[in-house]
Design a protein around this motif. Structure first.
Motif, mmCIF file in Angstrom:
data_model
loop_
_atom_site.group_PDB
_atom_site.id
_atom_site.type_symbol
_atom_site.label_atom_id
_atom_site.label_comp_id
_atom_site.label_asym_id
_atom_site.label_seq_id
_atom_site.Cartn_x
_atom_site.Cartn_y
_atom_site.Cartn_z
ATOM 1 N N LEU A 66 87.916 84.268 7.280
ATOM 2 C CA LEU A 66 88.684 85.457 7.651
ATOM 3 C C LEU A 66 90.074 85.101 8.177
ATOM 4 O O LEU A 66 91.002 85.903 8.075
ATOM 5 C CB LEU A 66 87.930 86.279 8.694
ATOM 6 N N ALA A 67 90.218 83.907 8.731
ATOM 7 C CA ALA A 67 91.507 83.490 9.295
ATOM 8 C C ALA A 67 92.601 83.441 8.235
ATOM 9 O O ALA A 67 93.772 83.716 8.525
ATOM 10 C CB ALA A 67 91.370 82.129 9.971
ATOM 11 N N THR A 68 92.230 83.099 7.003
ATOM 12 C CA THR A 68 93.227 83.006 5.930
ATOM 13 C C THR A 68 93.144 84.178 4.950
ATOM 14 O O THR A 68 93.910 84.245 4.006
ATOM 15 C CB THR A 68 93.041 81.698 5.135
ATOM 16 N N ALA A 69 92.187 85.074 5.181
ATOM 17 C CA ALA A 69 91.961 86.172 4.236
ATOM 18 C C ALA A 69 92.902 87.345 4.469
ATOM 19 O O ALA A 69 93.370 87.576 5.581
ATOM 20 C CB ALA A 69 90.517 86.661 4.351
ATOM 21 N N ILE B 177 85.229 88.249 0.713
ATOM 22 C CA ILE B 177 86.427 87.875 1.466
ATOM 23 C C ILE B 177 87.368 87.147 0.520
ATOM 24 O O ILE B 177 86.950 86.235 -0.196
ATOM 25 C CB ILE B 177 86.058 86.950 2.647
ATOM 26 N N SER B 178 88.649 87.541 0.518
ATOM 27 C CA SER B 178 89.596 86.862 -0.376
ATOM 28 C C SER B 178 90.968 86.737 0.256
ATOM 29 O O SER B 178 91.400 87.579 1.033
ATOM 30 C CB SER B 178 89.712 87.595 -1.709
ATOM 31 N N GLU B 179 91.641 85.653 -0.124
ATOM 32 C CA GLU B 179 93.027 85.454 0.280
ATOM 33 C C GLU B 179 93.949 86.301 -0.587
ATOM 34 O O GLU B 179 94.991 86.759 -0.134
ATOM 35 C CB GLU B 179 93.402 83.972 0.176
ATOM 36 N N ASP B 180 93.588 86.463 -1.847
ATOM 37 C CA ASP B 180 94.318 87.344 -2.758
ATOM 38 C C ASP B 180 94.074 88.781 -2.294
ATOM 39 O O ASP B 180 92.936 89.177 -2.092
ATOM 40 C CB ASP B 180 93.802 87.143 -4.178
ATOM 41 N N PRO B 181 95.122 89.565 -2.123
ATOM 42 C CA PRO B 181 94.946 90.922 -1.581
ATOM 43 C C PRO B 181 94.022 91.824 -2.379
ATOM 44 O O PRO B 181 93.382 92.690 -1.810
ATOM 45 C CB PRO B 181 96.364 91.491 -1.578
ATOM 46 N N GLN C 105 85.283 89.868 15.437
ATOM 47 C CA GLN C 105 85.815 90.210 16.762
ATOM 48 C C GLN C 105 87.145 89.495 16.990
ATOM 49 O O GLN C 105 87.269 88.302 16.777
ATOM 50 C CB GLN C 105 84.843 89.813 17.873
ATOM 51 N N GLY C 106 88.130 90.254 17.393
ATOM 52 C CA GLY C 106 89.439 89.688 17.677
ATOM 53 C C GLY C 106 90.280 89.402 16.443
ATOM 54 O O GLY C 106 91.365 88.844 16.557
ATOM 55 N N SER C 107 89.801 89.753 15.264
ATOM 56 C CA SER C 107 90.583 89.531 14.041
ATOM 57 C C SER C 107 91.134 90.878 13.559
ATOM 58 O O SER C 107 90.817 91.928 14.109
ATOM 59 C CB SER C 107 89.711 88.902 12.945
ATOM 60 N N VAL C 108 91.929 90.834 12.509
ATOM 61 C CA VAL C 108 92.481 92.068 11.943
ATOM 62 C C VAL C 108 91.408 92.902 11.265
ATOM 63 O O VAL C 108 91.635 94.061 10.934
ATOM 64 C CB VAL C 108 93.628 91.778 10.941
ATOM 65 N N PHE C 109 90.226 92.320 11.068
ATOM 66 C CA PHE C 109 89.128 93.026 10.409
ATOM 67 C C PHE C 109 88.138 93.643 11.399
ATOM 68 O O PHE C 109 87.083 94.130 10.999
ATOM 69 C CB PHE C 109 88.386 92.069 9.464
ATOM 70 N N ALA C 110 88.459 93.640 12.682
ATOM 71 C CA ALA C 110 87.555 94.140 13.719
ATOM 72 C C ALA C 110 87.199 95.612 13.520
ATOM 73 O O ALA C 110 86.109 96.052 13.902
ATOM 74 C CB ALA C 110 88.172 93.926 15.095
ATOM 75 N N SER D 70 88.795 96.338 4.309
ATOM 76 C CA SER D 70 89.951 96.224 5.174
ATOM 77 C C SER D 70 90.965 95.335 4.480
ATOM 78 O O SER D 70 90.629 94.261 3.988
ATOM 79 C CB SER D 70 89.556 95.616 6.524
ATOM 80 N N PHE D 71 92.189 95.817 4.440
ATOM 81 C CA PHE D 71 93.286 95.059 3.841
ATOM 82 C C PHE D 71 94.354 94.881 4.913
ATOM 83 O O PHE D 71 94.938 95.861 5.372
ATOM 84 C CB PHE D 71 93.853 95.791 2.622
ATOM 85 N N SER D 72 94.565 93.645 5.333
ATOM 86 C CA SER D 72 95.556 93.311 6.361
ATOM 87 C C SER D 72 95.429 94.204 7.595
ATOM 88 O O SER D 72 96.422 94.695 8.123
ATOM 89 C CB SER D 72 96.970 93.383 5.791
ATOM 90 N N GLY D 73 94.206 94.433 8.018
ATOM 91 C CA GLY D 73 93.969 95.202 9.237
ATOM 92 C C GLY D 73 93.846 96.691 9.050
ATOM 93 O O GLY D 73 93.508 97.407 9.994
ATOM 94 N N GLU D 74 94.099 97.189 7.863
ATOM 95 C CA GLU D 74 93.988 98.633 7.612
ATOM 96 C C GLU D 74 92.611 98.946 7.046
ATOM 97 O O GLU D 74 92.196 98.383 6.037
ATOM 98 C CB GLU D 74 95.068 99.086 6.628
ATOM 99 N N LEU D 75 91.883 99.837 7.715
ATOM 100 C CA LEU D 75 90.542 100.218 7.301
ATOM 101 C C LEU D 75 90.609 101.058 6.027
ATOM 102 O O LEU D 75 91.410 101.985 5.922
ATOM 103 C CB LEU D 75 89.861 101.012 8.424
ATOM 104 N N LEU D 76 89.767 100.719 5.050
ATOM 105 C CA LEU D 76 89.741 101.428 3.772
ATOM 106 C C LEU D 76 88.347 102.002 3.543
ATOM 107 O O LEU D 76 87.350 101.321 3.777
ATOM 108 C CB LEU D 76 90.056 100.471 2.620
#
Length: 170
Positions: free
Chosen positions: A19-22, A84-88, A65-70, A111-117
């Motif tokens: 998730l750190a690089t996703a 989980i992917s690095e490619d958007p 927890q504590g990530s943009v995917f929380a 979730s894409f860059s912290g935005e819930l979908l």
């Protein structure tokens, strides 16, 4: 067989590092999906560079927890597969394409860059061309002027050859 404490910590660490690089995390319910079809889904994910695993929801909740995917933590209920992917768009594209041909796989959220979908948001994300497709389109746009210039020079050279050959005949 359940995981011991060390095994659980290992799963949380592995998911956290992914998730750190996703850029994208997509959740899908897979209830009733036959093993053969799950194997095909995993192969498609691997080919697209998508980390695809069935994990315990509580462990993934800890990892986000504590990530943009929380914001996805409250969506993690039931039998889920995590992409989980690095490619958007890769994770959304793999699950969405597979869900089109298999009604047992149901995309729940993402979730894409912290935005819930929601499901519609994941489908919209999946409809965007991937990185390779966008690079190919960009290359085509960049080559168009050069191709046109080369064609114009070739036509000019042909005209001159024809003019010289007609002068030689006359």
């Amino acid at each position: 067989m359940g995981l011991n404490l060390e095994g659980k910590k290992g799963v949380v660490d592995e998911v956290s590092s992914r998730l750190a690089t996703a850029q994208t995390l997509v959740l899908a319910e897979y209830k009733g999906l036959p093993v053969a079809q799950m194997t095909r889904l995993r192969a498609a994910a691997r080919a697209s560079g998508v980390y695809l695993h069935v994990q315990k929801n509580t462990l993934v909740r800890r990892a986000v927890q504590g990530s943009v995917f929380a914001s996805l933590a409250e969506q993690m209920k039931g039998p889920l597969i995590y992409a989980i992917s690095e490619d958007p768009v890769a994770a959304a594209k793999v699950l969405n394409e597979f869900a089109k041909t298999n009604d047992k796989l149901v995309v729940k959220a993402g979730s894409f860059s912290g935005e819930l979908l929601d499901k519609a948001g994941v489908q919209a994300l999946a409809s965007i061309p991937g990185r390779k497709e966008l690079l190919a389109q960009l290359l085509g746009v960049m080559q168009a002027p050069l191709t046109g210039f080369a064609c114009a020079l070739s036509a000019l050279a042909r005209q001159r050859e024809e003019a010289v050959s007609q002068e030689a005949v006359s």
